[in-house]
Design a protein around this motif. Structure first.
Motif, PDB file in Angstrom:
ATOM      1  N   HIS A  47       0.842  -1.203   0.000  1.00  0.00           N
ATOM      2  CA  HIS A  47       0.000   0.000   0.000  1.00  0.00           C
ATOM      3  C   HIS A  47       0.873   1.249   0.000  1.00  0.00           C
ATOM      4  CE1 HIS A  47       1.157  -0.685   4.085  1.00  0.00           C
ATOM      5  NE2 HIS A  47       0.584   0.416   4.515  1.00  0.00           N
ATOM      6  N   LEU A  48       2.166   1.075   0.307  1.00  0.00           N
ATOM      7  CA  LEU A  48       3.115   2.184   0.285  1.00  0.00           C
ATOM      8  C   LEU A  48       3.881   2.254  -1.039  1.00  0.00           C
ATOM      9  CD1 LEU A  48       4.424   1.685   3.939  1.00  0.00           C
ATOM     10  CD2 LEU A  48       2.612   3.222   3.156  1.00  0.00           C
ATOM     11  N   GLY A  52      -0.055   3.557  -4.594  1.00  0.00           N
ATOM     12  CA  GLY A  52      -0.757   2.925  -3.483  1.00  0.00           C
ATOM     13  C   GLY A  52      -1.125   1.475  -3.689  1.00  0.00           C
ATOM     14  N   VAL A 276      -3.398   2.536   6.458  1.00  0.00           N
ATOM     15  CA  VAL A 276      -4.609   2.597   5.644  1.00  0.00           C
ATOM     16  C   VAL A 276      -4.480   1.563   4.520  1.00  0.00           C
ATOM     17  CG1 VAL A 276      -5.958   4.022   4.072  1.00  0.00           C
ATOM     18  CG2 VAL A 276      -5.013   5.027   6.169  1.00  0.00           C
ATOM     19  N   GLY A 307      -3.744   0.408  -0.728  1.00  0.00           N
ATOM     20  CA  GLY A 307      -4.322   1.261   0.293  1.00  0.00           C
ATOM     21  C   GLY A 307      -5.221   2.346  -0.269  1.00  0.00           C
ATOM     22  N   ASN A 308      -5.860   2.067  -1.396  1.00  0.00           N
ATOM     23  CA  ASN A 308      -6.690   3.089  -2.023  1.00  0.00           C
ATOM     24  C   ASN A 308      -8.152   2.916  -1.624  1.00  0.00           C
ATOM     25  OD1 ASN A 308      -4.500   4.337  -3.323  1.00  0.00           O
ATOM     26  ND2 ASN A 308      -4.473   2.681  -4.824  1.00  0.00           N
TER      27      ASN A 308
ATOM     28  N   TRP B 270      -3.813  10.441   5.299  1.00  0.00           N
ATOM     29  CA  TRP B 270      -4.420   9.122   5.147  1.00  0.00           C
ATOM     30  C   TRP B 270      -4.387   8.680   3.681  1.00  0.00           C
ATOM     31  CZ3 TRP B 270      -8.598   6.976   8.780  1.00  0.00           C
ATOM     32  CH2 TRP B 270      -8.385   7.387  10.095  1.00  0.00           C
ATOM     33  N   GLN B 271      -4.746   9.600   2.788  1.00  0.00           N
ATOM     34  CA  GLN B 271      -4.864   9.239   1.371  1.00  0.00           C
ATOM     35  C   GLN B 271      -3.512   9.065   0.698  1.00  0.00           C
ATOM     36  OE1 GLN B 271      -7.357  12.543   0.098  1.00  0.00           O
ATOM     37  NE2 GLN B 271      -9.107  11.170  -0.153  1.00  0.00           N
ATOM     38  N   ARG B 272      -2.614  10.005   0.939  1.00  0.00           N
ATOM     39  CA  ARG B 272      -1.348  10.002   0.212  1.00  0.00           C
ATOM     40  C   ARG B 272      -0.305   9.133   0.869  1.00  0.00           C
ATOM     41  NH1 ARG B 272      -0.444  13.272  -4.160  1.00  0.00           N
ATOM     42  NH2 ARG B 272      -2.384  14.272  -4.773  1.00  0.00           N
ATOM     43  N   MET B 273      -0.239   9.153   2.200  1.00  0.00           N
ATOM     44  CA  MET B 273       0.800   8.390   2.882  1.00  0.00           C
ATOM     45  C   MET B 273       0.272   7.101   3.484  1.00  0.00           C
ATOM     46  SD  MET B 273       3.168  11.344   4.629  1.00  0.00           S
ATOM     47  CE  MET B 273       4.390  10.108   5.084  1.00  0.00           C
ATOM     48  N   LYS B 274      -1.040   6.906   3.437  1.00  0.00           N
ATOM     49  CA  LYS B 274      -1.664   5.677   3.948  1.00  0.00           C
ATOM     50  C   LYS B 274      -1.381   5.486   5.438  1.00  0.00           C
ATOM     51  CE  LYS B 274      -2.540   4.990  -0.410  1.00  0.00           C
ATOM     52  NZ  LYS B 274      -3.812   5.602  -0.898  1.00  0.00           N
ATOM     53  N   GLN B 275      -1.260   6.597   6.149  1.00  0.00           N
ATOM     54  CA  GLN B 275      -0.958   6.527   7.569  1.00  0.00           C
ATOM     55  C   GLN B 275      -2.153   7.025   8.380  1.00  0.00           C
ATOM     56  OE1 GLN B 275       2.165   5.137   8.563  1.00  0.00           O
ATOM     57  NE2 GLN B 275       1.894   4.672   6.397  1.00  0.00           N
ATOM     58  N   VAL B 276      -2.545   6.233   9.370  1.00  0.00           N
ATOM     59  CA  VAL B 276      -3.621   6.618  10.275  1.00  0.00           C
ATOM     60  C   VAL B 276      -3.023   7.510  11.362  1.00  0.00           C
ATOM     61  CG1 VAL B 276      -5.299   5.792  11.962  1.00  0.00           C
ATOM     62  CG2 VAL B 276      -4.959   4.534   9.809  1.00  0.00           C
TER      63      VAL B 276
END
Lengths: 318, 318
Positions: A47-48, A52, A276, A307-308, B270-276
């Motif tokens: 997802h990284l 994504g 995410v 992760g989209n 959240w969207q770009r880095m997929k980090q919560v």
């Protein structure tokens, strides 16, 4: 067009070809999730990856293996989202035209990503027949190169590089769990394991509402007539012939997962790992948690495929 | 109780003391966010710290600097959540009792975390007066050691280790942005920068609805009479005296951020880095995006302070 069948040498060539463009994604671990699962989990964080999702690997390999003359005619594909965004960005790394046929029902966040990478978008009805017909039209109109989202051997070889990196970073694994939809990631992973880690068992996590890979492997022939019903939007595709052949030869085993268990696993990954990931990724953890005895005490690799997610339509919202 | 004031040697000692227990969190980067911000961003991923927040650093340092006799009496604190969970887990690493006083309005996910680490929980009314009164009661009853969430010098020293790691991993920075609530992280960061990177400017991201640090530094004395109104639940505390003194001496500058901009930045992360990450973390990116000209072309460090979010009550849900 690629050679008819992918093999391990193609994966090694793909790894070298995509190295200037793709990320080497991290392997993530969580003591808390290990305790819950009763085994040692090594998550490959695709997802990284750029765009994504792991799909960038296969798309990038397919784009960069074209001759200059082929590249000048651009690339064409159909995709429910992640492959489309991946091919759009991959084409941009080579300054090529890219056309993406999109079935209705594609997640909004994925549409936006495809558009942001400059691809020409073509809408069509859902279902593999409508997708392929629309794709053929665009191919005829542009003279471009088809990059099938999961049946193209160059795509399969590219997806296999994720397992290579995971094995290199995580060390020996007893089992590896990947999601299966069209079978590109699953087939590439099978080829990588056969060459590098033949004792590592391969499990395919598949939604109960689109379990045609289980049925296909059980019957010994591809089941193509089914209507997917799952919130795993990345896993609604039909297992392709190359994937079927490779997975059957490898003896991969399917673990069928209910969407409710996938959603629970997705929450765990968000809460415990702060990552995410989309339902099509979380299904791998759900497969392990739903089969604890099988994995007890083992070293288990899992590919978090993407992760989209549409943050305005999370699957646990009422 | 710790010495009255923390200094850089205390940070170095804290780094050694917490090393067996705390994670060295990764530095995360995103080309996409760099393009949006117009500068080079280096995010210190403290949402990936144990208990999901930087608070574990300070709590762990406070717990492990106690003598065995002190440790036998346990620790006590009040906390809106992240410090409580951090102290609970830190106490568990030393097999100590831990009591946490919790004001009403604490995020549910944070309550669950505190409980899961085995702390004894005491509820109280919101506001610093009620918190401190309830805390004094528990202290009197247990004879335990108070570990104040942001005024304890051992806590400040522990929080300073995050900046040390960031500088070591990211290389030279022109600016560093941290959130400010009670001021423990901000003060620890100021001490670390003064010793290691005196040319790196320190910015404090503060919610418009709880901007008493800005007011306190402007007036030259602490403003303690205010009612916080912000969704950044981790930043509702009042700047402590040690934090005030250290930040004033350092010349740290406050950037005030509206909650709406914090929510937009949280979505981007959240969207770009997929980090919560939680709102109290996302505010640092919002501060940079709201002051683009100030950071243009610079190397900017940002501490993502925590990731403990109630997934059933996301701030962008209708």
């Amino acid at each position: 067009m690629s050679a008819a069948v992918a093999n391990f040498d193609d994966i090694l060539a793909a790894a070298a070809r995509i190295a200037p463009h793709a990320h080497v994604t991290p392997v993530l671990r969580s003591g808390g999730l290990d305790a819950i699962a009763g085994c040692t989990l090594a998550f490959k964080g695709e997802h990284l990856q750029r765009t994504g999702a792991f799909k960038f690997r296969g798309a990038c390999n397919a784009v960069w293996r074209l001759s200059d003359a082929e590249a000048a005619r651009g690339v064409v594909t159909h995709s429910s989202g992640n492959h489309g965004a991946a091919l759009a960005l991959a084409a941009r790394t080579r300054d090529m035209a890219c056309h993406v046929v999109l079935p209705a029902g594609t997640v909004r966040a994925k549409l936006a990503a495809i558009a942001s990478h400059g691809a020409v978008m073509h809408r069509c009805a859902p279902g593999i027949t409508a997708r392929e017909a629309a794709c053929a039209e665009v191919l005829a109109a542009t003279g471009g190169n088809l990059v099938h989202p999961y049946a193209d051997p160059a795509v399969i070889a590219g997806q296999g590089t994720a397992a290579l990196e995971l094995l290199a970073a995580a060390g020996p694994l007893d089992a590896l769990v990947v999601p299966v939809g069209g079978g590109g990631l699953a087939a590439g992973t099978a080829l990588a394991l056969a060459a590098c880690a033949p004792d590592c068992r391969l499990y395919l996590a598949e939604p109960a509402g689109a379990a045609e890979t289980r049925d296909s492997l059980a019957r010994g022939e591809r089941v193509t007539d089914f209507t997917p019903d799952t919130l795993c939007d990345g896993l609604r595709g039909t297992l392709g012939q190359p994937g079927f052949d490779i997975l059957r030869a490898h003896g991969a085993e399917v673990l069928v997962v209910d969407d409710a268990d996938t959603v629970a696993a997705m929450r765990l990954l968000w809460q415990r790992m702060k990552q995410v990931v989309e339902p099509s990724s979380a299904i791998v953890l759900a497969a392990v948690l739903g089969n604890r005895e099988r994995f007890a005490g083992q070293r288990v690799g899992l590919v978090l495929s993407g992760g989209n997610v549409d943050l305005d339509a999370l699957p646990w919202a009422a």
